[in-house]
Motif scaffolding. Structure first.
Motif, short mmCIF file in Angstrom:
data_model
loop_
_atom_site.label_atom_id
_atom_site.label_comp_id
_atom_site.label_asym_id
_atom_site.label_seq_id
_atom_site.Cartn_x
_atom_site.Cartn_y
_atom_site.Cartn_z
N HIS A 1 1.34 5.70 -3.95
CA HIS A 1 2.69 5.87 -3.41
C HIS A 1 3.59 6.37 -4.54
CE1 HIS A 1 6.62 4.69 -1.81
NE2 HIS A 1 6.03 4.74 -0.62
N GLU A 2 4.62 7.10 -4.19
CA GLU A 2 5.55 7.62 -5.21
C GLU A 2 6.20 6.51 -6.04
OE1 GLU A 2 6.33 10.78 -6.26
OE2 GLU A 2 4.63 11.34 -5.02
N ASP A 3 6.41 5.36 -5.44
CA ASP A 3 7.05 4.24 -6.14
C ASP A 3 6.04 3.22 -6.65
OD1 ASP A 3 9.69 5.16 -5.84
OD2 ASP A 3 9.78 4.39 -3.80
N VAL A 4 4.79 3.66 -6.90
CA VAL A 4 3.76 2.73 -7.37
C VAL A 4 4.17 2.14 -8.72
CG1 VAL A 4 2.39 4.55 -8.52
CG2 VAL A 4 1.28 2.44 -7.76
N THR A 5 3.98 0.83 -8.84
CA THR A 5 4.09 0.20 -10.16
C THR A 5 2.68 0.08 -10.71
OG1 THR A 5 4.05 -1.99 -9.12
CG2 THR A 5 6.20 -1.09 -9.70
N THR A 6 2.54 0.35 -12.00
CA THR A 6 1.22 0.34 -12.63
C THR A 6 1.27 -0.55 -13.86
OG1 THR A 6 0.95 2.64 -11.92
CG2 THR A 6 -0.63 1.81 -13.53
N TRP A 7 0.53 -1.65 -13.79
CA TRP A 7 0.44 -2.60 -14.91
C TRP A 7 -1.01 -2.67 -15.34
CZ3 TRP A 7 3.66 -7.36 -12.86
CH2 TRP A 7 4.96 -6.95 -12.60
N HIS B 1 -4.00 -1.56 -21.15
CA HIS B 1 -3.85 -0.52 -22.17
C HIS B 1 -2.56 0.28 -22.08
CE1 HIS B 1 -5.34 1.86 -18.81
NE2 HIS B 1 -4.82 2.90 -19.42
N LEU B 2 -1.75 0.06 -21.06
CA LEU B 2 -0.53 0.85 -20.90
C LEU B 2 0.61 0.29 -21.74
CD1 LEU B 2 -0.52 1.55 -17.06
CD2 LEU B 2 -1.18 3.09 -18.91
N PRO B 3 1.56 1.16 -22.08
CA PRO B 3 2.70 0.72 -22.90
C PRO B 3 3.76 0.01 -22.06
CG PRO B 3 2.92 3.04 -22.38
CD PRO B 3 1.61 2.58 -21.79
N GLY B 4 3.41 -1.10 -21.48
CA GLY B 4 4.35 -1.83 -20.61
C GLY B 4 4.19 -1.37 -19.18
N PRO B 5 4.83 -2.04 -18.26
CA PRO B 5 4.69 -1.65 -16.85
C PRO B 5 5.36 -0.30 -16.59
CG PRO B 5 6.34 -3.38 -17.09
CD PRO B 5 5.72 -3.18 -18.44
N LEU B 6 4.65 0.53 -15.85
CA LEU B 6 5.20 1.81 -15.40
C LEU B 6 5.66 1.59 -13.97
CD1 LEU B 6 2.43 4.11 -16.89
CD2 LEU B 6 4.62 3.47 -17.90
N ARG B 7 6.92 1.85 -13.69
CA ARG B 7 7.52 1.42 -12.44
C ARG B 7 7.58 2.48 -11.33
NH1 ARG B 7 8.91 -3.59 -13.53
NH2 ARG B 7 9.43 -4.11 -15.66
N LEU C 1 0.98 4.07 5.55
CA LEU C 1 2.11 4.93 5.89
C LEU C 1 1.58 6.17 6.59
CD1 LEU C 1 3.86 4.57 2.44
CD2 LEU C 1 4.58 3.49 4.57
N ASP C 2 2.01 6.39 7.81
CA ASP C 2 1.55 7.54 8.60
C ASP C 2 0.02 7.58 8.68
OD1 ASP C 2 4.21 8.40 9.02
OD2 ASP C 2 4.22 9.40 7.07
N GLY C 3 -0.60 6.41 8.81
CA GLY C 3 -2.04 6.33 8.98
C GLY C 3 -2.84 6.43 7.70
N SER C 4 -2.17 6.47 6.55
CA SER C 4 -2.87 6.62 5.27
C SER C 4 -2.48 5.47 4.34
CB SER C 4 -2.48 7.96 4.65
OG SER C 4 -3.16 8.16 3.45
N TRP C 5 -3.48 4.86 3.71
CA TRP C 5 -3.24 3.74 2.80
C TRP C 5 -2.87 4.25 1.42
CZ3 TRP C 5 -2.77 -1.13 4.42
CH2 TRP C 5 -3.26 -1.43 5.69
N ARG C 6 -1.74 3.77 0.89
CA ARG C 6 -1.24 4.16 -0.43
C ARG C 6 -1.04 2.91 -1.28
NH1 ARG C 6 -2.63 8.64 0.80
NH2 ARG C 6 -1.30 10.30 1.52
N ILE C 7 -1.43 3.01 -2.54
CA ILE C 7 -1.24 1.90 -3.48
C ILE C 7 0.23 1.86 -3.89
CG2 ILE C 7 -1.85 0.97 -5.75
CD1 ILE C 7 -4.61 2.33 -5.36
N VAL C 8 0.85 0.71 -3.70
CA VAL C 8 2.25 0.53 -4.11
C VAL C 8 2.36 -0.32 -5.37
CG1 VAL C 8 3.20 0.89 -1.81
CG2 VAL C 8 2.62 -1.43 -2.54
N HIS C 9 1.29 -1.08 -5.67
CA HIS C 9 1.26 -1.86 -6.92
C HIS C 9 -0.19 -1.95 -7.38
CE1 HIS C 9 2.30 -4.68 -10.04
NE2 HIS C 9 1.28 -5.43 -9.66
N HIS C 10 -0.41 -1.60 -8.65
CA HIS C 10 -1.74 -1.64 -9.26
C HIS C 10 -1.64 -2.50 -10.52
CE1 HIS C 10 -5.59 -0.15 -10.82
NE2 HIS C 10 -4.98 -0.02 -11.97
N HIS C 11 -2.48 -3.52 -10.58
CA HIS C 11 -2.51 -4.41 -11.75
C HIS C 11 -3.96 -4.51 -12.21
CE1 HIS C 11 -0.76 -8.04 -13.92
NE2 HIS C 11 -2.00 -7.92 -14.36
N SER C 12 -4.19 -4.18 -13.48
CA SER C 12 -5.55 -4.20 -14.04
C SER C 12 -5.51 -4.89 -15.39
CB SER C 12 -6.05 -2.75 -14.20
OG SER C 12 -7.32 -2.75 -14.80
#
Length: 132
Positions: free
Chosen positions: A35-41, A44-50, A116-127
């Motif tokens: 998703h366009e507003d995905v948060t990615t934690w 190895h990342l430099p802090g959460p990408l929002r 959304l519109d029949g397609s699954w999009r990641i809105v938050h990813h935590h690894s």
């Protein structure tokens, strides 16, 4: 098959496709799952990408510096997926194997998705990298 079962199967297939796209270097296909507003934690990342814009900026800098990971394998295992209406949660172990060998890396991942519109999009990813 119920909507929850159909949704869980679609999410599982999407996760598999996303990591296949990563291995192929197909960023556009990988991004179809975000998703366009995905948060990615990630560990190895430099802090959460929002947002995806912040993720794109990180990837552009990493890639231009020649630091994009080169992997022989990247796949999700031990998937557990639940769906409640138009919201889903996927939990899995992500396995990465380097081209040059070396120790296999495993991460615990949680993805929150919306349909959304029949397609699954990641809105938050935590690894989180699992330490040996």
């Amino acid at each position: 098959m119920s909507f929850a079962e159909t949704g869980a199967a679609a999410i599982a297939a999407g996760i598999d496709d996303m990591y296949t796209a990563f291995l192929a270097g197909d960023r556009a296909r990988f991004d179809e799952h975000l998703h366009e507003d995905v948060t990615t934690w990630e560990t190895h990342l430099p802090g959460p990408l929002r947002t995806r814009k912040e993720l794109d900026e990180f990837r552009d800098t990493r890639d231009s510096a020649g630091e994009r990971p080169v992997l022989a394998a990247l796949f999700a295992t031990e998937k557990r997926i639940d769906v409640w209406g138009e919201v889903g949660v996927a939990r899995y172990v992500l396995v990465a194997r380097s081209v040059g060998g070396g120790p296999e890396q495993r991460s615990r991942v949680t993805d929150v998705l919306r349909c959304l519109d029949g397609s699954w999009r990641i809105v938050h990813h935590h690894s989180e990298l699992v330490r040996p």
